[in-house]
Write a protein that holds these residues in place. Structure first.
Motif, mmCIF file in Angstrom:
data_model
loop_
_atom_site.group_PDB
_atom_site.id
_atom_site.type_symbol
_atom_site.label_atom_id
_atom_site.label_comp_id
_atom_site.label_asym_id
_atom_site.label_seq_id
_atom_site.Cartn_x
_atom_site.Cartn_y
_atom_site.Cartn_z
ATOM 1 N N UNK A 150 5.100 1.764 21.582
ATOM 2 C CA UNK A 150 5.311 0.554 22.091
ATOM 3 C C UNK A 150 5.049 0.438 23.294
ATOM 4 N N UNK A 151 4.380 1.424 23.960
ATOM 5 C CA UNK A 151 4.391 1.291 25.480
ATOM 6 C C UNK A 151 2.605 1.372 25.464
ATOM 7 N N UNK A 152 2.066 0.847 26.459
ATOM 8 C CA UNK A 152 0.593 0.402 26.507
ATOM 9 C C UNK A 152 -0.212 1.543 26.227
ATOM 10 N N UNK A 153 0.080 2.769 26.683
ATOM 11 C CA UNK A 153 -0.690 3.958 26.298
ATOM 12 C C UNK A 153 -1.850 3.918 27.246
ATOM 13 N N UNK A 154 -1.930 3.340 28.791
ATOM 14 C CA UNK A 154 -2.876 3.551 29.535
ATOM 15 C C UNK A 154 -2.471 4.685 30.569
ATOM 16 N N UNK A 155 -1.442 5.289 30.410
ATOM 17 C CA UNK A 155 -0.973 6.434 31.404
ATOM 18 C C UNK A 155 -1.479 6.130 32.946
ATOM 19 N N UNK A 156 -0.886 4.756 33.182
ATOM 20 C CA UNK A 156 -1.173 4.391 34.536
ATOM 21 C C UNK A 156 -0.504 4.993 35.695
ATOM 22 N N UNK A 157 0.776 5.387 35.328
ATOM 23 C CA UNK A 157 1.530 6.215 36.040
ATOM 24 C C UNK A 157 2.331 5.191 37.031
ATOM 25 N N UNK A 158 2.167 3.991 36.931
ATOM 26 C CA UNK A 158 3.052 2.999 37.901
ATOM 27 C C UNK A 158 4.387 3.133 37.533
ATOM 28 N N UNK A 159 4.930 3.459 36.481
ATOM 29 C CA UNK A 159 6.379 3.638 36.108
ATOM 30 C C UNK A 159 6.865 4.909 36.900
ATOM 31 N N UNK A 202 4.081 -3.063 32.485
ATOM 32 C CA UNK A 202 3.499 -4.184 31.330
ATOM 33 C C UNK A 202 4.605 -4.555 30.446
ATOM 34 N N UNK A 203 5.680 -3.607 30.244
ATOM 35 C CA UNK A 203 6.816 -4.012 29.585
ATOM 36 C C UNK A 203 7.734 -5.121 30.414
ATOM 37 N N UNK A 204 7.648 -4.708 31.764
ATOM 38 C CA UNK A 204 8.587 -5.652 32.597
ATOM 39 C C UNK A 204 7.556 -7.094 32.550
ATOM 40 N N UNK A 205 6.349 -7.192 32.692
ATOM 41 C CA UNK A 205 5.605 -8.567 32.404
ATOM 42 C C UNK A 205 5.937 -9.332 31.153
ATOM 43 N N UNK A 206 5.915 -8.545 29.998
ATOM 44 C CA UNK A 206 6.183 -8.911 28.826
ATOM 45 C C UNK A 206 7.555 -9.745 28.834
ATOM 46 N N UNK A 207 8.648 -9.039 29.543
ATOM 47 C CA UNK A 207 9.959 -9.438 29.354
ATOM 48 C C UNK A 207 10.043 -10.854 30.080
ATOM 49 N N UNK A 208 8.981 -10.890 31.451
ATOM 50 C CA UNK A 208 9.088 -12.020 32.168
ATOM 51 C C UNK A 208 8.651 -13.014 31.569
ATOM 52 N N UNK A 209 7.477 -12.711 30.969
ATOM 53 C CA UNK A 209 6.952 -14.083 30.051
ATOM 54 C C UNK A 209 7.859 -14.436 29.161
ATOM 55 N N UNK A 210 8.380 -13.700 28.472
ATOM 56 C CA UNK A 210 9.346 -14.046 27.264
ATOM 57 C C UNK A 210 10.460 -14.897 28.018
ATOM 58 N N UNK A 211 10.979 -14.472 29.106
ATOM 59 C CA UNK A 211 11.995 -15.114 29.535
ATOM 60 C C UNK A 211 11.444 -16.641 30.212
ATOM 61 N N UNK A 212 10.125 -16.478 30.967
ATOM 62 C CA UNK A 212 9.684 -17.800 31.179
ATOM 63 C C UNK A 212 9.508 -18.923 29.991
#
Lengths: 140, 439
Positions: free
Chosen positions: B374-383, B407-417
């Motif tokens: 379910x995670x984006x798989x980018x291995x960006x390390x920002x988490x 990315x998950x956080x943004x998804x949640x924000x979008x959902x919330x919006x």
């Protein structure tokens, strides 16, 4: 909770770059399960051998690793030529690998006997022209 | 679990919270938390990769200071073989030893001498069937801890001999306490180290009860002083050479294996390369090799995080010292007749294990896989975790949450919006006055 967990792997024909990835990922899981090093070693060596057999002789195929509470079952099935004489194939040093593969350091026989040596149970099903399936059981 | 001591630590003021270190750590021991790197002690093997890779020099090795030698009546310096590669090759090995002594020590003893005893004993063990092959050198403490954590199946292959540092410390203690006529514990023994893991090896040793070394001083700490001291160093008759080219050669990758008569050796350096070779040993795929020399740092100890000189320059200098040492003989008889075997057992570490119960561990693995998918798989390390899989594992272990992923956080924000927009149109009837008025 489920009583077991299955992992499925694709095994590609003559792909020596990703060959061994299936056994590597099984190895990682066994370490996370806290299985003893000796058992991990036996599982990994037998799975690696079987995987390489499928890469070299079997024209690729599929691998399944099923993890249970007290054992692991590894199934490697290929769509290769099948084994004409299983008894012969079980002899150390017997090999049908072509020269170019042997030059790479693989296919010097020992595959099946080595799997047998390291596993608790080994079942071989093979049909000439159809393929071979190995079922390897290793107890924790 | 026994108390864990790590040498590699963080300088919080310098850390910018970037992701360089978390991504190179071979045991995934670092996370970023609250904008700063955080080292999970149980996972750190002190390899020093993060010290090398940090652009802000925020990772450092905790070691001892030179002032510590004042706590002892007499102090002896034990230079690692890599010490010789740090200075211009116009200075002979003997001159380097005298210059080191002159910065405040009462004597010097070469770790190269202990290394030669280890080489001799290794040679013997290779001739017998009693030891599991391929034998893996225990000279690099980071490698021993890597095996404990990631390759427990190779514990039996470890060469269970005390390290050249430890053996040399035992010999130096005996030699100099007799020479100065003082008791052994009035003598301070100080390892001059290129290596962070050696600090841990002294403070929290594996295979032995207590280290014979009193302190570990980084080469980088005394480098400037020795440089100064070299300018007015004269030859003296009191300082001795303790080893030949074999012991000196231990400083670089290949040195320990070249000391053996067998050609069936494999020398690997760099922790990621070592991991690949160990994977192959685990798969039983390395044939005809009886001895593995594995050094965590690139080019071996010459590339240690506490060394100063560029590792390739140091390697060239070491070669010259080895050439010279071929014609030299040790001027002191070895105090010990042979290397010492470990007295303590070594156990696998269980930090990778997810649970004591296999079925619960299996459930956790399935959970990890589900979250990872379910995670984006980018291995960006920002988490703050090195990759998506590590974050998934952290979530299941309870030390992270899904919204740590941007990315998950943004998804949640979008959902919330979108939920808010939906709610916005659903005003209570009593508030919808304008429309009513129009009617």
């Amino acid at each position: 909770m489920n009583q077991s967990m299955v992992k499925v792997f694709d095994i590609q024909k003559d792909d020596f770059i990703s060959a061994g990835e299936a056994s590597s990922s099984v190895k990682k899981i066994l370490k996370q399960l806290g299985v003893s090093p000796e058992v991990i070693k036996r599982a990994v060596i037998s799975m690696y051998e079987a995987e390489m057999n499928a890469v070299i002789h079997g024209g690729g195929g599929k691998g399944y690793a099923e993890f249970f509470k007290e054992h692991i079952e590894i199934i490697i099935e290929d769509n290769g030529p099948g084994i004409e004489n299983i008894e012969l194939a079980m002899q150390e040093g017997y090999s049908t690998a072509p020269g170019n593969i042997r030059e790479m350091g693989f296919g010097a026989g020992m595959g099946l006997p080595n799997i047998k040596k390291h596993s608790d149970q080994l079942e071989i099903k093979s049909e000439v022209g159809k393929g071979t399936t190995l079922k390897i059981t290793i107890n924790f | 679990m026994e108390e864990f001591i790590n040498s590699v630590t963080l300088d919080k003021d310098k850390c910018k919270g970037c992701t360089n270190c978390i991504k190179t750590c071979p045991t995934e021991a670092i996370r970023v938390r609250n904008g700063k790197a955080y080292i999970i002690k149980e996972r750190c093997i002190d390899c020093g990769e993060c010290i090398r890779v940090c652009p802000h020099h925020a990772k450092k090795a905790v070691a001892d200071k030179l002032e510590m030698i004042g706590n002892y009546q007499k102090a002896i310096a034990l230079p690692a073989p890599s010490f010789y590669g740090q200075f211009p090759s116009e200075y002979s090995r003997k001159k380097l030893l005298i210059a080191l002594k002159n910065i405040g020590f009462d004597g010097v003893f070469e770790v190269a001498a202990g290394a030669e005893l280890v080489s001799a004993e290794t040679e013997k063990r290779l001739q017998t069937e009693n030891f599991k092959k391929p034998m893996i050198s225990s000279a690099c403490p980071a490698v021993v801890r890597l095996i404990q954590m990631r390759f427990p199946g190779l514990i039996d292959n470890i060469l269970k001999l005390e390290s050249p540092m430890q053996i040399s410390a035992v010999m130096a203690r005996k030699l100099f306490s007799e020479k100065f006529g003082i008791s052994e514990n009035e003598l301070g023994i100080f390892f001059i180290s290129p290596c962070a893991a050696k600090v841990t090896a002294v403070k929290s040793p594996i295979g032995i009860k207590k280290s014979a070394v009193n302190g570990v001083i980084p080469i980088s700490e005394i480098y400037g002083l020795v440089h100064e001291s070299l300018k007015n160093t004269e030859d003296d008759n009191q300082t001795n050479i303790f080893s030949s080219d074999i012991g000196v050669g231990w400083a670089g990758s290949g040195g320990e294996s070249n000391a053996l008569s067998s050609g069936k050796t494999l020398a690997v350096d760099g922790i990621q390369n070592i991991i690949k070779v160990f994977e192959q040993i685990e798969n039983d795929k390395i044939e005809n090799v009886v001895f593995i020399e594995a050094l965590s740092c690139p080019e071996g100890c010459l590339g240690g995080p506490l060394a100063v000189e560029n590792r390739y320059v140091a390697k060239s200098r070491l070669k010259q010292h080895m050439e010279e040492a071929k014609s030299e003989k040790a001027q002191i008889k070895p105090v010990l007749s042979k290397a010492i075997t470990w007295s303590e057992p070594i156990f696998p570490s269980s930090v990778l294990k997810l649970d004591d119960d296999v079925m619960i561990a299996l459930g956790k693995i399935e959970q990890i896989e589900k979250i990872e998918k379910d995670l984006p798989g980018l291995d960006c390390g920002a988490c703050g975790a090195p990759n998506c899989k590590a974050l998934a594992e952290d979530i299941v272990r309870g030390i992270a949450k899904e919204t740590d992923c941007v990315f998950k956080l943004r998804e949640r924000v979008r959902q919330l919006a979108s939920e808010m927009i939906e709610l916005e149109s659903e005003l209570p009837h009593t508030m919808n006055r304008t429309e009513k008025n129009e009617n």
